[in-house]
Motif scaffolding. Structure first.
Motif, PDB file in Angstrom:
ATOM      1  N   MET A  58       0.810  -1.213   0.000  1.00  0.00           N
ATOM      2  CA  MET A  58       0.000   0.000   0.000  1.00  0.00           C
ATOM      3  C   MET A  58       0.851   1.275   0.000  1.00  0.00           C
ATOM      4  N   ARG A  59       2.131   1.155  -0.293  1.00  0.00           N
ATOM      5  CA  ARG A  59       2.997   2.333  -0.324  1.00  0.00           C
ATOM      6  C   ARG A  59       2.642   3.217  -1.510  1.00  0.00           C
ATOM      7  N   SER A  60       2.757   4.519  -1.298  1.00  0.00           N
ATOM      8  CA  SER A  60       2.491   5.437  -2.399  1.00  0.00           C
ATOM      9  C   SER A  60       3.712   5.476  -3.313  1.00  0.00           C
ATOM     10  N   ARG A  61       3.458   5.667  -4.570  1.00  0.00           N
ATOM     11  CA  ARG A  61       4.521   5.751  -5.563  1.00  0.00           C
ATOM     12  C   ARG A  61       4.362   7.022  -6.362  1.00  0.00           C
ATOM     13  N   PRO A  62       5.476   7.601  -6.805  1.00  0.00           N
ATOM     14  CA  PRO A  62       5.362   8.813  -7.619  1.00  0.00           C
ATOM     15  C   PRO A  62       4.677   8.504  -8.964  1.00  0.00           C
TER      16      PRO A  62
END
Length: 86
Positions: free
Chosen positions: A78-82
């Protein structure tokens, strides 16, 4: 198991007779002399499909022995990515 066979024409002429026969056994419907369809009672369809009549999600999840099934799904990333909007 006894099977009733009717032609498409016979089915169109007396659908009630075919439905009554299907409550006891499958009814094979022929088209130009060759088997084309099978008429089943809904209960028989459910039995063949593996669904127990009247079974709901709560009953399915409360089956005996269900807690012994090893189920360990991987964690979701669930990590945000650019994001590149160019």
């Amino acid at each position: 198991m006894a099977v009733t066979t009717v032609s498409s024409r016979e089915l169109n002429q007396d659908l009630g007779k075919a439905k009554r026969a299907a409550t006891q056994n499958p009814v094979i419907i022929t088209d130009r002399g060759k088997p084309a369809f099978v008429l089943l009672s809904y209960t028989e369809y459910q039995r063949l499909n593996g669904a127990a009549p009247g079974r709901n999600l709560v009953e399915a999840l409360s089956m005996p022995g269900l807690s012994e099934i090893n189920f360990d799904p991987p964690k979701a990333d669930m990590r945000s990515r650019p994001v590149d909007f160019s």
